[in-house]
Design a protein around this motif. Structure first.
Motif, short mmCIF file in Angstrom:
data_model
loop_
_atom_site.label_atom_id
_atom_site.label_comp_id
_atom_site.label_asym_id
_atom_site.label_seq_id
_atom_site.Cartn_x
_atom_site.Cartn_y
_atom_site.Cartn_z
N LEU A 123 44.77 33.55 33.10
CA LEU A 123 44.83 33.68 34.55
C LEU A 123 45.19 32.36 35.20
CD1 LEU A 123 41.62 35.83 35.24
CD2 LEU A 123 44.00 36.59 35.24
N ASN A 124 45.99 32.44 36.24
CA ASN A 124 46.41 31.26 37.00
C ASN A 124 45.90 31.42 38.42
OD1 ASN A 124 48.04 29.57 38.75
ND2 ASN A 124 49.34 29.19 36.98
N ALA A 125 44.87 30.64 38.78
CA ALA A 125 44.23 30.78 40.08
C ALA A 125 45.21 30.52 41.22
CB ALA A 125 43.03 29.83 40.18
N GLU A 126 46.03 29.49 41.08
CA GLU A 126 46.98 29.15 42.15
C GLU A 126 47.98 30.27 42.36
OE1 GLU A 126 50.31 25.69 43.23
OE2 GLU A 126 48.88 25.39 41.58
N ALA A 127 48.48 30.84 41.26
CA ALA A 127 49.45 31.93 41.38
C ALA A 127 48.83 33.14 42.06
CB ALA A 127 49.98 32.31 40.00
N THR A 134 43.74 40.83 48.66
CA THR A 134 42.54 41.32 49.35
C THR A 134 41.48 41.78 48.36
OG1 THR A 134 43.51 43.54 49.52
CG2 THR A 134 43.83 42.03 51.40
N VAL A 135 41.86 41.98 47.10
CA VAL A 135 40.90 42.30 46.05
C VAL A 135 41.55 42.02 44.69
CG1 VAL A 135 41.62 44.74 45.92
CG2 VAL A 135 39.33 44.07 45.10
N VAL A 136 40.75 41.52 43.76
CA VAL A 136 41.19 41.28 42.39
C VAL A 136 40.34 42.13 41.45
CG1 VAL A 136 41.37 39.60 40.52
CG2 VAL A 136 42.02 38.95 42.85
N LEU A 137 41.01 42.90 40.60
CA LEU A 137 40.33 43.73 39.60
C LEU A 137 40.56 43.09 38.24
CD1 LEU A 137 41.64 47.23 40.78
CD2 LEU A 137 39.70 45.92 41.68
N THR A 138 39.50 42.88 37.46
CA THR A 138 39.65 42.20 36.18
C THR A 138 38.50 42.56 35.25
OG1 THR A 138 40.12 40.04 35.16
CG2 THR A 138 38.41 40.10 36.87
N PRO A 144 40.89 31.92 31.90
CA PRO A 144 39.55 31.39 31.65
C PRO A 144 38.54 31.87 32.69
CG PRO A 144 40.96 29.69 32.58
CD PRO A 144 41.84 30.86 32.32
N PRO A 145 37.23 31.85 32.33
CA PRO A 145 36.21 32.43 33.19
C PRO A 145 36.03 31.75 34.53
CG PRO A 145 35.21 31.27 31.32
CD PRO A 145 36.67 31.36 31.05
N GLU A 146 36.44 30.47 34.62
CA GLU A 146 36.26 29.78 35.90
C GLU A 146 37.23 30.27 36.98
OE1 GLU A 146 38.57 26.94 33.13
OE2 GLU A 146 36.81 28.27 33.02
N VAL A 147 38.33 30.91 36.57
CA VAL A 147 39.31 31.35 37.56
C VAL A 147 38.74 32.40 38.51
CG1 VAL A 147 41.53 32.51 37.90
CG2 VAL A 147 41.31 30.69 36.20
N LEU A 151 38.35 32.13 42.66
CA LEU A 151 38.83 33.12 43.62
C LEU A 151 37.72 33.56 44.55
CD1 LEU A 151 41.00 35.29 41.19
CD2 LEU A 151 41.78 33.48 42.74
N ARG A 152 36.54 33.79 44.00
CA ARG A 152 35.40 34.18 44.84
C ARG A 152 35.04 33.06 45.82
NH1 ARG A 152 31.44 37.30 40.47
NH2 ARG A 152 32.37 39.39 40.75
N ALA A 153 35.11 31.82 45.34
CA ALA A 153 34.80 30.69 46.21
C ALA A 153 35.79 30.61 47.37
CB ALA A 153 34.81 29.39 45.41
N ALA A 154 37.01 31.12 47.14
CA ALA A 154 38.03 31.13 48.19
C ALA A 154 37.92 32.35 49.09
CB ALA A 154 39.42 31.08 47.56
N GLY A 155 36.90 33.19 48.85
CA GLY A 155 36.67 34.35 49.70
C GLY A 155 37.33 35.64 49.25
N VAL A 156 37.89 35.65 48.04
CA VAL A 156 38.55 36.86 47.53
C VAL A 156 37.54 37.73 46.79
CG1 VAL A 156 40.37 37.76 46.05
CG2 VAL A 156 40.72 35.60 47.28
N PRO A 157 37.41 39.00 47.14
CA PRO A 157 36.53 39.89 46.38
C PRO A 157 37.09 40.09 44.96
CG PRO A 157 37.08 40.85 48.52
CD PRO A 157 37.99 39.68 48.32
N VAL A 158 36.27 39.82 43.96
CA VAL A 158 36.67 39.99 42.57
C VAL A 158 35.72 41.00 41.93
CG1 VAL A 158 37.00 38.91 40.32
CG2 VAL A 158 37.58 37.65 42.42
N VAL A 159 36.25 42.10 41.44
CA VAL A 159 35.45 43.14 40.80
C VAL A 159 35.74 43.13 39.30
CG1 VAL A 159 34.84 45.58 40.75
CG2 VAL A 159 35.60 44.53 42.90
#
Length: 335
Positions: A123-127, A134-138, A144-147, A151-159
């Motif tokens: 995964l590439n966080a910047e990309a 508006t949502v990331v499904l993974t 890597p797990p920090e990505v 994303l969550r720290a940037a306000g993106v909902p990650v499920v």
């Protein structure tokens, strides 16, 4: 539960025990395959169910234990190792809202969606953030797990979803994705279709006769990776679904994947060898595969009964899994 282990783990798998096994010296009468074949599914692209208007916001329990609220599905990023999540989203009728995908999401309608996994499966966080999702499904099959945390720290909902890939788990996976996107009715409709296709595909396997002995070999000639599948590989479930015996499990392997050895192959005596299409290409096709020690001396090798399946179809356990089982059954039995 049967789990499909990430491909990174395959290289690190150790050898399991190989027990003695008595096997037939001739293929079952029901097996019509006579030489190499490619199992192609009926529909190269996904088939979306009728569109359903998402009912949002929704709050769902992410597989990592977090409660995640999804307020918009206008810009979806779906990423996992196998392409399963992307296939589900497109099949739910939300493909037009997908703005980022993994490299395994390879069906035609996703071709123009940007890939956000650098190096194949990282995964590439910047990309991802550049796509303003508006949502990331993974799931945890990709990193890597920090990505995801970035994303969550940037306000993106990650499920996160269950990374287990099993035939029996397909309906629950579809319903979980549908719930996170606010379209449970579409999920129910897709589950009805997929389970019907799985049941119909399973019915194609002959009954009342000895089952063909089948092994799945994961090969990557460019990387020097040559592995034989055993229990919990994911391939074992597909082999059983077409009425076959997974020979890795039958001879007593105790790992999902172990390095190929001549001893194991000769003891297993598979009637059919199953491989991924790109893997077969990487070793120089059928002739190259038969040069791997032990392969050419098996009944499958002697009769060149090698079946290849597209890399994105065999092990993803997505909405087209019934079609994959049907394609395998058709190749094996002329159904």
């Amino acid at each position: 539960m049967r789990r499909l282990v990430p491909l990174v783990a395959l290289v690190l798998a150790g050898c399991g025990g190989v027990a003695g096994s008595t096997v037939p010296t001739s293929p079952p009468a029901t097996l019509t395959l006579d030489g190499p074949a490619t199992a192609r599914i009926a529909h190269e692209d996904v088939r979306p169910v009728d569109p359903v208007t998402p009912r949002l916001p929704v709050t769902v329990d992410s597989f990592d234990g977090e409660a995640v609220t999804v307020s918009s599905v206008d810009r979806i990023v779906a990423v996992d190792l196998y392409g399963t999540l992307g296939e589900i989203v497109f099949s739910l009728g939300l493909g037009d809202d997908v703005v980022g995908r993994d490299s395994s999401t390879g069906f035609p309608s996703a071709a123009d969606v940007p890939v956000v996994t650098s190096g194949g499966h990282d995964l590439n966080a910047e990309a991802i953030l550049d796509l303003n999702p508006t949502v990331v499904l993974t799931d945890t099959s990709i990193g890597p797990p920090e990505v995801p945390q970035q994303l969550r720290a940037a306000g993106v909902p990650v499920v996160f979803f269950d990374p287990t890939r099993t035939l029996d788990g397909v309906p629950d996976q579809i319903r979980a994705v549908a719930a996170a996107l606010g379209v449970p009715p579409a999920g129910d409709a897709l589950v009805d279709r997929v389970t019907g296709e799985i049941d119909a595909a399973r019915a194609l396997a002959p009954t009342g006769s000895s089952a063909p002995r089948i092994t799945f070999l994961y090969v990557r000639g460019t990387a020097g990776v040559y592995l034989m599948a055993g229990p919990d590989s994911g391939a074992d479930a597909m082999i059983r679904a077409v009425g076959g015996v997974d020979v890795g499990t039958d001879i007593g392997l105790d790992q999902p994947f172990v390095p190929i050895t001549s001893e194991a192959l000769l003891n297993a005596r598979p009637d059919v060898i199953l491989v991924l299409s790109k893997g077969l290409d990487s070793v120089g096709g059928v002739d190259g595969l038969l040069r791997i020690p032990g392969v050419g001396l098996t009944p499958a090798g002697e009769h060149r009964r090698i079946v290849d399946v597209d890399d994105t179809d065999l092990l993803s356990f997505g909405p087209r899994v019934g079609e994959t089982i049907t394609a395998l059954a058709s190749v094996l039995y002329g159904s």
